[in-house]
Write a protein that holds these residues in place. Structure first.
Motif, PDB file in Angstrom:
ATOM      1  N   ASN A 114      -3.447   7.729  -0.532  1.00 30.57           N
ATOM      2  CA  ASN A 114      -4.033   7.445   0.396  1.00 30.57           C
ATOM      3  C   ASN A 114      -3.628   8.445   1.520  1.00 30.57           C
ATOM      4  OD1 ASN A 114      -4.169   6.144   3.721  1.00 30.57           O
ATOM      5  ND2 ASN A 114      -2.986   4.462   3.458  1.00 30.57           N
ATOM      6  N   TRP A 166      -1.773   6.524  11.995  1.00 30.90           N
ATOM      7  CA  TRP A 166      -1.874   6.730  10.714  1.00 30.90           C
ATOM      8  C   TRP A 166      -2.170   7.335   9.794  1.00 30.90           C
ATOM      9  CZ3 TRP A 166       1.882   3.832   7.947  1.00 30.90           C
ATOM     10  CH2 TRP A 166       2.076   3.252   6.868  1.00 30.90           C
ATOM     11  N   GLU A 176      -0.624   1.830  14.735  1.00 33.59           N
ATOM     12  CA  GLU A 176      -1.633   2.867  13.217  1.00 33.59           C
ATOM     13  C   GLU A 176      -3.073   2.756  13.724  1.00 33.59           C
ATOM     14  OE1 GLU A 176      -1.421   0.269   9.055  1.00 33.59           O
ATOM     15  OE2 GLU A 176       1.072   0.200   9.531  1.00 33.59           O
ATOM     16  N   ARG A 188      -5.001   3.290  -4.624  1.00 35.73           N
ATOM     17  CA  ARG A 188      -6.332   3.924  -4.352  1.00 35.73           C
ATOM     18  C   ARG A 188      -7.337   5.005  -5.240  1.00 35.73           C
ATOM     19  NH1 ARG A 188      -7.368   2.446   1.291  1.00 35.73           N
ATOM     20  NH2 ARG A 188      -5.729   1.237   2.145  1.00 35.73           N
ATOM     21  N   HIS A 231       7.560   1.376   5.820  1.00 34.42           N
ATOM     22  CA  HIS A 231       7.379   0.268   6.273  1.00 34.42           C
ATOM     23  C   HIS A 231       9.095  -0.297   5.589  1.00 34.42           C
ATOM     24  CE1 HIS A 231       3.365   0.098   7.385  1.00 34.42           C
ATOM     25  NE2 HIS A 231       2.818  -0.120   6.269  1.00 34.42           N
ATOM     26  N   TYR A 255     -12.004   1.008   8.528  1.00 38.50           N
ATOM     27  CA  TYR A 255     -12.170  -0.281   7.966  1.00 38.50           C
ATOM     28  C   TYR A 255     -12.823  -1.489   8.353  1.00 38.50           C
ATOM     29  CZ  TYR A 255      -8.385   0.810   4.946  1.00 38.50           C
ATOM     30  OH  TYR A 255      -6.619   0.883   4.509  1.00 38.50           O
ATOM     31  N   TRP A 307       6.294  -6.816   5.357  1.00 40.01           N
ATOM     32  CA  TRP A 307       4.749  -5.855   4.952  1.00 40.01           C
ATOM     33  C   TRP A 307       3.577  -7.156   4.489  1.00 40.01           C
ATOM     34  CZ3 TRP A 307       0.933  -4.071   2.297  1.00 40.01           C
ATOM     35  CH2 TRP A 307       0.338  -3.601   2.238  1.00 40.01           C
ATOM     36  N   ASN A 316       5.106  -5.709   9.771  1.00 37.66           N
ATOM     37  CA  ASN A 316       3.958  -5.567  10.089  1.00 37.66           C
ATOM     38  C   ASN A 316       2.586  -5.874   9.691  1.00 37.66           C
ATOM     39  OD1 ASN A 316       2.779  -2.030  10.304  1.00 37.66           O
ATOM     40  ND2 ASN A 316       2.113  -3.267   8.002  1.00 37.66           N
ATOM     41  N   GLU A 317       2.205  -6.673  10.163  1.00 43.97           N
ATOM     42  CA  GLU A 317       0.636  -7.070   9.944  1.00 43.97           C
ATOM     43  C   GLU A 317       1.096  -8.450   9.460  1.00 43.97           C
ATOM     44  OE1 GLU A 317      -1.648  -4.439   8.130  1.00 43.97           O
ATOM     45  OE2 GLU A 317      -2.265  -2.860  10.115  1.00 43.97           O
ATOM     46  N   ASP A 320       0.649  -1.288  -0.331  1.00 39.76           N
ATOM     47  CA  ASP A 320      -0.135  -0.004   0.139  1.00 39.76           C
ATOM     48  C   ASP A 320       1.181   1.285  -0.211  1.00 39.76           C
ATOM     49  OD1 ASP A 320      -2.229   1.655  -0.378  1.00 39.76           O
ATOM     50  OD2 ASP A 320      -1.649   2.085   2.181  1.00 39.76           O
ATOM     51  N   LYS A 356      -5.254   9.232   4.554  1.00 33.41           N
ATOM     52  CA  LYS A 356      -4.711   9.047   5.605  1.00 33.41           C
ATOM     53  C   LYS A 356      -4.320   9.897   6.941  1.00 33.41           C
ATOM     54  CE  LYS A 356      -6.787   3.827   6.154  1.00 33.41           C
ATOM     55  NZ  LYS A 356      -6.572   3.888   4.350  1.00 33.41           N
ATOM     56  N   PHE A 381       0.067   9.862   1.195  1.00 26.81           N
ATOM     57  CA  PHE A 381       1.171   9.322   0.629  1.00 26.81           C
ATOM     58  C   PHE A 381       0.378   8.582  -0.680  1.00 26.81           C
ATOM     59  CE2 PHE A 381       0.493   4.455   1.680  1.00 26.81           C
ATOM     60  CZ  PHE A 381      -0.078   4.823   2.751  1.00 26.81           C
ATOM     61  N   TYR A 430      -8.397  -0.536  12.659  1.00 27.31           N
ATOM     62  CA  TYR A 430      -8.313   0.568  12.123  1.00 27.31           C
ATOM     63  C   TYR A 430     -10.310   0.642  12.457  1.00 27.31           C
ATOM     64  CZ  TYR A 430      -4.474   1.348   9.695  1.00 27.31           C
ATOM     65  OH  TYR A 430      -2.984   1.933   9.178  1.00 27.31           O
TER      66      TYR A 430
END
Ligand code: GCB
Length: 626
Positions: A595, A575, A530, A585, A380, A507, A405, A443-444, A205, A597, A580, A503
């Motif tokens: 994005n 986040w 985040e 998106r 990231h 989300y 990621w 990450n995630e 992302d 956010k 960016f 989120y």
């Protein structure tokens, strides 16, 4: 190629293991062989170098990139790499390319934002430039590349010098024997193609900016030279401010016989010692400073550290501090701290593109300061070294991460080898930066035993390489039982600090649902690494109107209600600081490839949520240090 990285610390064992793993993996199918970590000159930005930044000629090698890869998939050394000047106008017709008359791209810089036809290009671009050089006797010269996304293949004067995989870490290639007096040239093929087994993998992302995205230079050093050092405040079992005067670490000299003398001077701390190398060229040390002020956000004290090994001299600016976890608290120099931060992508404010200039870095840190932040998560992937330098000077604490990621092939040993390699490169470059308090290993990632084993091994490696910092990861797989969010899986056990991404309100569920949520979290310091919602700068409406700045604020306000109930919460990392680019998106007029956010737009326009955080951080109204 000289492999000057010898076995000097336990950390290096891990490094050699990674190298061995890489060597064992059969990369021929990918036509690529990651070479062992070469010298990787630490503190290169403090050396006198010949900069090769500026205009480089380029040729685009559209997929399937037959200029670079032969039919067998192997890298071709006999094509553009040779930089011959073909007969275009007369004589027998031969190769159909010509760097000399090709257009130019600026280095450092991504190709996507420099040339409109390359905006969406992912693939191979060939870079070439001429340079003058006068070799000096008894010196060695390295081509240093700050970062090139994602794979690089390097030739100097037609000689293949090195390959490198990884888009966000530096590498050095020795060019001593390839250089000649007078005019020389370098050709670098950079391939930004995404691959499933790369790190990151294919689905990301953020924008996959390709190119020679960081500084390129030639570094000449004496035959015996300092390639690596680690100078930090000794980590005692318990921290005591009056006793925090002992510095420890090592200085490594390539080509040094056992017993070679090195001097370490830190005049303002009253340190002036002579060290002796062991058989591996390594000089471990422990020395007591006469006086030492510790680095902190309130007083980001840096000391001029001078190293001399024979003809090689190097000085660096280093801060000293202690960071540790006690129960659920994070202690900086013995004092409990709360991290008030923001996530940041390496997206250049105003102009967009990959961050690569002092001005980009100043702009980002200007925003952070304005926000009253004391912390930044560099998402990231490792960012430009300028970021850590600025963080050191500005007193902003840093979370630095490798690009593991989502969607990583955790079951493949070659992927582990790459991850471990990137971890080593990141730690080696930045271990002398006081601002860096956290190494993040991922990450995630989905919760399963294969990934847990992979990441446990990686966390252990990070600790072996650097026992003075905290290890973290951003986790997003808390499971829900009614209003309870439970994060209880085993990976958390191997971390010092647990990052939680969620989120709720964007989300997941509605913003106000956060109020009733109760978290069950490990008894460790937790950072909300985040959380947030999208809003387009200038769009206004009710608190429930998606894309409106008011709704973004509403999401955060309900988050604060929830977060204030988490006793072990030790940091806020919304986040994200700034909108960016992210090509997925695709909602026209609202996202347009970004994005949204950000607390700021990519043009630096402050959304209402920016002011919300500015005030929360000024008042310290959300979260407690203990
Ligand atoms: C996440 C990811 C981050 C994304 C963000 C989003 O969980 O870690 O890279 O950009 O969510 O905006 O969806």
């Amino acid at each position: 190629m000289t492999h000057s990285c010898s076995s000097r610390t336990a950390g290096n064992k891990a490094l050699r293991l990674a190298v061995l793993l890489i060597a064992l993996c059969d990369f021929t199918v990918f036509s690529f062989a990651q070479q062992p970590l070469r010298t990787l000159l630490v503190g290169v930005d403090h050396r006198t170098v010949i900069s090769l930044d500026g205009d480089w000629h380029y040729l685009v090698d559209q997929p399937p990139a037959r200029g670079l890869y032969g039919n067998d998939g192997k890298v071709r050394d006999n094509g553009y790499a040779l930089n011959t000047h073909p007969n275009i106008n007369s004589g027998p017709h031969n190769d159909e390319y010509d760097f000399a008359t090709a257009p130019t791209l600026e280095v450092p810089g991504d190709w996507n934002t420099q040339e409109p036809t390359l905006f969406r290009f992912e693939g191979v671009v060939w870079y070439q430039r001429d340079f003058d050089f006068e070799p000096r006797p008894n010196t060695r010269t390295f081509l240093h590349i700050g970062a090139a996304n994602y794979k690089s293949f390097v030739w100097v004067n037609q000689m293949r010098i090195c390959d490198h995989e990884g888009g966000f870490t530096p590498f050095d290639c020795e060019v001593t024997s390839a250089l000649k007096p007078g005019s020389n040239f370098v050709v670098i093929a950079v391939d930004s193609t995404r691959e499933v087994d790369a790190i990151p993998s294919v689905g990301i992302d953020w924008f996959n900016y390709g190119g020679l995205t960081r500084d390129v230079s030639l570094v000449s050093v004496p035959e015996r030279f300092i390639d690596d050092y680690d100078i930090h405040l000794k980590r005692e079992t318990t921290f005591s401010l009056p006793n925090a005067k002992t510095l420890a670490g090592y200085v490594h000299v390539v080509g040094a016989a056992a017993g070679t003398s090195i001097t370490l001077r830190i005049p303002e701390a009253g340190v002036d010692v002579s060290l002796l190398t062991n058989a591996e060229g390594n000089a471990p040390f422990e020395v007591k400073a006469k006086k030492l002020d510790l680095w902190s956000p309130q007083d980001p004290r840096l000391y001029r550290v001078e190293l001399t090994a024979g003809l090689d001299k190097l000085s660096d600016d280093i801060g000293f501090r202690d960071i540790r976890v006690e129960g659920t608290r994070i202690l900086l120099n013995g004092k409990a701290i709360f991290l008030q931060g923001a996530n940041v992508h390496a997206e250049a404010p105003y102009r967009t593109g990959r961050v690569c200039t002092d001005e980009d870095v100043r702009n980002i840190f200007g925003f952070l300061k304005d926000l009253n932040a004391n912390f930044v998560r560099l998402a990231h992937y490792p960012h430009d070294e300028r970021m850590e330098r600025m963080a050191d000077r500005d007193g902003i604490m840093v979370w630095s991460e490798i690009p593991l990621w989502q969607h990583i092939s955790f079951d493949k040993p070659e992927v582990y080898a790459k991850a471990s390699f990137m971890l080593s490169e990141m730690i080696r470059r930045d271990r002398n930066k006081a601002s860096v308090i956290l190494w993040s290993i991922s990450n995630e990632t989905a919760n399963n035993p294969t990934r847990t084993e992979f990441l446990t091994n990686l966390a252990n490696e990070a600790r072996r390489l650097d026992s003075t910092r905290l290890i973290t990861s951003a986790l997003n797989t808390a499971h829900r039982k009614g209003n309870e969010m439970v994060l209880d899986y085993p990976l958390a056990n191997v971390l010092d600090v647990v990052g939680v991404n969620e989120y709720i309100g964007w989300y997941d569920k509605r913003p106000e649902d956060a109020d009733a949520v109760q978290w069950t979290l490990p008894e460790k310091p937790v950072l909300l690494s985040e959380f947030g919602a999208e809003a387009k700068f200038g769009v206004h409406g009710g608190i429930d109107q998606r894309w409106a700045e008011e709704q973004q604020v509403n999401v955060y306000q309900h988050q604060f209600v929830m977060l204030n109930k988490i006793p072990q919460l030790r940091g806020l990392v919304p986040w994200i600081l700034m909108d960016f680019r992210s090509p997925g998106r695709n909602i026209p007029k609202l996202q347009d490839g970004f994005n949204r956010k950000g607390l700021l737009s990519e043009k630096g326009e402050k959304k209402q949520a920016f002011f919300l955080f500015q005030k929360v951080y000024a008042d310290h109204s959300v979260g407690k240090a203990e």
